[in-house]
Design a protein around this motif. Structure first.
Motif, PDB file in Angstrom:
ATOM      1  N   ALA A  50       0.820  -1.212   0.000  1.00 36.25           N
ATOM      2  CA  ALA A  50       0.000   0.000   0.000  1.00 36.25           C
ATOM      3  C   ALA A  50       0.852   1.259   0.000  1.00 36.25           C
ATOM      4  O   ALA A  50       0.404   2.297  -0.440  1.00 36.25           O
ATOM      5  CB  ALA A  50      -0.933   0.003   1.209  1.00 36.25           C
ATOM      6  N   GLY A  51       2.061   1.204   0.462  1.00 35.12           N
ATOM      7  CA  GLY A  51       2.895   2.386   0.538  1.00 35.12           C
ATOM      8  C   GLY A  51       3.723   2.644  -0.701  1.00 35.12           C
ATOM      9  O   GLY A  51       4.484   3.585  -0.744  1.00 35.12           O
ATOM     10  N   GLU A  52       3.613   1.797  -1.712  1.00 38.02           N
ATOM     11  CA  GLU A  52       4.428   1.971  -2.904  1.00 38.02           C
ATOM     12  C   GLU A  52       3.542   2.280  -4.101  1.00 38.02           C
ATOM     13  O   GLU A  52       2.432   1.778  -4.216  1.00 38.02           O
ATOM     14  CB  GLU A  52       5.227   0.686  -3.168  1.00 38.02           C
ATOM     15  CG  GLU A  52       6.189   0.373  -2.028  1.00 38.02           C
ATOM     16  CD  GLU A  52       6.830  -0.981  -2.190  1.00 38.02           C
ATOM     17  OE1 GLU A  52       6.208  -1.889  -2.745  1.00 38.02           O
ATOM     18  OE2 GLU A  52       7.964  -1.120  -1.754  1.00 38.02           O
ATOM     19  N   ALA A  53       4.043   3.108  -5.006  1.00 38.54           N
ATOM     20  CA  ALA A  53       3.278   3.502  -6.188  1.00 38.54           C
ATOM     21  C   ALA A  53       3.022   2.301  -7.084  1.00 38.54           C
ATOM     22  O   ALA A  53       3.809   1.369  -7.147  1.00 38.54           O
ATOM     23  CB  ALA A  53       4.042   4.577  -6.953  1.00 38.54           C
ATOM     24  N   HIS A  54       1.912   2.350  -7.771  1.00 35.23           N
ATOM     25  CA  HIS A  54       1.590   1.294  -8.728  1.00 35.23           C
ATOM     26  C   HIS A  54       0.760   1.872  -9.861  1.00 35.23           C
ATOM     27  O   HIS A  54       0.183   2.940  -9.746  1.00 35.23           O
ATOM     28  CB  HIS A  54       0.861   0.131  -8.042  1.00 35.23           C
ATOM     29  CG  HIS A  54      -0.446   0.510  -7.419  1.00 35.23           C
ATOM     30  ND1 HIS A  54      -0.534   1.091  -6.168  1.00 35.23           N
ATOM     31  CD2 HIS A  54      -1.717   0.415  -7.875  1.00 35.23           C
ATOM     32  CE1 HIS A  54      -1.799   1.321  -5.882  1.00 35.23           C
ATOM     33  NE2 HIS A  54      -2.535   0.930  -6.900  1.00 35.23           N
ATOM     34  N   ALA A  55       0.733   1.149 -10.963  1.00 34.44           N
ATOM     35  CA  ALA A  55      -0.059   1.583 -12.111  1.00 34.44           C
ATOM     36  C   ALA A  55      -1.533   1.497 -11.742  1.00 34.44           C
ATOM     37  O   ALA A  55      -1.937   0.670 -10.941  1.00 34.44           O
ATOM     38  CB  ALA A  55       0.239   0.676 -13.298  1.00 34.44           C
ATOM     39  N   ALA A  56      -2.326   2.379 -12.301  1.00 35.95           N
ATOM     40  CA  ALA A  56      -3.745   2.391 -11.984  1.00 35.95           C
ATOM     41  C   ALA A  56      -4.561   2.627 -13.249  1.00 35.95           C
ATOM     42  O   ALA A  56      -4.158   3.402 -14.106  1.00 35.95           O
ATOM     43  CB  ALA A  56      -4.048   3.485 -10.961  1.00 35.95           C
ATOM     44  N   THR A  57      -5.697   1.968 -13.331  1.00 36.73           N
ATOM     45  CA  THR A  57      -6.619   2.193 -14.428  1.00 36.73           C
ATOM     46  C   THR A  57      -7.454   3.419 -14.102  1.00 36.73           C
ATOM     47  O   THR A  57      -8.097   3.475 -13.053  1.00 36.73           O
ATOM     48  CB  THR A  57      -7.538   0.964 -14.617  1.00 36.73           C
ATOM     49  OG1 THR A  57      -6.721  -0.166 -14.913  1.00 36.73           O
ATOM     50  CG2 THR A  57      -8.530   1.188 -15.737  1.00 36.73           C
ATOM     51  N   LYS A  58      -7.434   4.393 -14.974  1.00 34.47           N
ATOM     52  CA  LYS A  58      -8.190   5.631 -14.787  1.00 34.47           C
ATOM     53  C   LYS A  58      -9.549   5.501 -15.469  1.00 34.47           C
ATOM     54  O   LYS A  58      -9.669   4.864 -16.519  1.00 34.47           O
ATOM     55  CB  LYS A  58      -7.431   6.825 -15.382  1.00 34.47           C
ATOM     56  CG  LYS A  58      -6.053   7.042 -14.792  1.00 34.47           C
ATOM     57  CD  LYS A  58      -6.128   7.434 -13.345  1.00 34.47           C
ATOM     58  CE  LYS A  58      -4.756   7.769 -12.782  1.00 34.47           C
ATOM     59  NZ  LYS A  58      -4.833   8.228 -11.407  1.00 34.47           N
ATOM     60  N   ILE A  59     -10.563   6.119 -14.872  1.00 35.54           N
ATOM     61  CA  ILE A  59     -11.898   6.094 -15.464  1.00 35.54           C
ATOM     62  C   ILE A  59     -12.410   7.524 -15.635  1.00 35.54           C
ATOM     63  O   ILE A  59     -11.884   8.461 -15.053  1.00 35.54           O
ATOM     64  CB  ILE A  59     -12.884   5.251 -14.630  1.00 35.54           C
ATOM     65  CG1 ILE A  59     -13.035   5.818 -13.214  1.00 35.54           C
ATOM     66  CG2 ILE A  59     -12.458   3.786 -14.601  1.00 35.54           C
ATOM     67  CD1 ILE A  59     -14.104   5.115 -12.374  1.00 35.54           C
ATOM     68  N   SER A  60     -13.437   7.663 -16.440  1.00 33.72           N
ATOM     69  CA  SER A  60     -14.027   8.974 -16.704  1.00 33.72           C
ATOM     70  C   SER A  60     -15.051   9.325 -15.626  1.00 33.72           C
ATOM     71  O   SER A  60     -15.503   8.463 -14.862  1.00 33.72           O
ATOM     72  CB  SER A  60     -14.716   8.965 -18.065  1.00 33.72           C
ATOM     73  OG  SER A  60     -15.854   8.117 -18.023  1.00 33.72           O
ATOM     74  N   HIS A  61     -15.446  10.580 -15.604  1.00 32.91           N
ATOM     75  CA  HIS A  61     -16.490  11.032 -14.691  1.00 32.91           C
ATOM     76  C   HIS A  61     -17.787  10.252 -14.947  1.00 32.91           C
ATOM     77  O   HIS A  61     -18.435   9.794 -14.002  1.00 32.91           O
ATOM     78  CB  HIS A  61     -16.712  12.541 -14.862  1.00 32.91           C
ATOM     79  CG  HIS A  61     -17.728  13.104 -13.929  1.00 32.91           C
ATOM     80  ND1 HIS A  61     -17.417  13.471 -12.641  1.00 32.91           N
ATOM     81  CD2 HIS A  61     -19.064  13.337 -14.081  1.00 32.91           C
ATOM     82  CE1 HIS A  61     -18.511  13.922 -12.036  1.00 32.91           C
ATOM     83  NE2 HIS A  61     -19.518  13.856 -12.892  1.00 32.91           N
ATOM     84  N   ALA A  62     -18.116  10.074 -16.218  1.00 31.18           N
ATOM     85  CA  ALA A  62     -19.349   9.359 -16.568  1.00 31.18           C
ATOM     86  C   ALA A  62     -19.325   7.908 -16.095  1.00 31.18           C
ATOM     87  O   ALA A  62     -20.328   7.396 -15.581  1.00 31.18           O
ATOM     88  CB  ALA A  62     -19.582   9.416 -18.079  1.00 31.18           C
ATOM     89  N   THR A  63     -18.190   7.244 -16.238  1.00 28.78           N
ATOM     90  CA  THR A  63     -18.081   5.853 -15.778  1.00 28.78           C
ATOM     91  C   THR A  63     -18.227   5.785 -14.268  1.00 28.78           C
ATOM     92  O   THR A  63     -18.936   4.925 -13.737  1.00 28.78           O
ATOM     93  CB  THR A  63     -16.731   5.246 -16.225  1.00 28.78           C
ATOM     94  OG1 THR A  63     -16.680   5.237 -17.648  1.00 28.78           O
ATOM     95  CG2 THR A  63     -16.552   3.830 -15.691  1.00 28.78           C
ATOM     96  N   ALA A  64     -17.552   6.690 -13.559  1.00 24.62           N
ATOM     97  CA  ALA A  64     -17.629   6.698 -12.093  1.00 24.62           C
ATOM     98  C   ALA A  64     -19.057   6.953 -11.618  1.00 24.62           C
ATOM     99  O   ALA A  64     -19.558   6.243 -10.736  1.00 24.62           O
ATOM    100  CB  ALA A  64     -16.682   7.746 -11.518  1.00 24.62           C
TER     101      ALA A  64
END
Length: 191
Positions: A50-64
């Protein structure tokens, strides 16, 4: 007795050495491609704690908003808007998929009403695990969700700003900022 002569550049079975090296190189490259593909695939962590950076999938406002609506999660903003560049709006543009799923997990696990008052809009503190970078959401303070957080998660002391914090079993951090909950989602919390 003399050993049979193997032509230079060949194996004992007669296979040219260049073909053998080529097969070995292809095998190594294939394995490397599989490992790199797994490490850098969208939404898959390069480093796992949890303390280390990782790649993340980003989503749009509409999807959220579609995800939140489907889970019965509401959202509001003091400006009544969703523009990411306006600090009075509540935007989910570039929110991490795991953050949206974490809110859904909190809603389903707690059974409490959830209202989001802060997302990825400008105006929050900076940092790797920030609102802007898609890791945090702010939630309205309701008795139900407050009791759930305090009774389910582990108290871990106060943050540098004096906000008391609780840590979920999944490693997500819930900070009581007085008038709202500031939640850092490192993952979806067991979705």
């Amino acid at each position: 007795m003399k050993s049979p002569q193997v032509p230079t550049g060949s194996r004992a079975d007669g296979t040219p050495a260049s073909r053998t090296r080529g097969r070995a190189l292809r095998s190594v490259l294939t394995a490397l491609a599989l490992v790199l593909g797994a490490l850098f695939a969208p939404g898959v962590g390069v480093l796992t704690s949890a303390g280390e950076a990782h790649a993340a999938t980003k989503i749009s406002h509409a999807t959220a908003t579609s995800m939140f609506r489907a889970s019965g999660i509401t959202w509001s903003s003091s400006g009544g808007c969703s523009d990411r560049s306006n600090p009075t709006c509540t935007s989910f543009e570039q929110l991490n998929l795991a953050t949206a799923q974490g809110a859904q997990t909190l809603k389903s696990a707690s059974g409490c009403a959830l209202n989001i008052t802060g997302g990825t809009e400008t105006g929050h503190a900076s940092g790797t695990y920030s609102h802007w970078n898609g890791y945090k959401l702010d939630f309205s303070k309701y008795t139900c969700v407050g009791n759930y957080i305090r009774n389910t998660f582990t108290y871990i002391g106060v943050r540098g700003d004096g906000s008391p914090q609780w840590k979920s079993g999944a490693g997500n951090i819930y900070a009581d900022e007085g008038n709202h909950w500031d939640v850092t989602f490192y993952n979806c919390g067991g979705c």
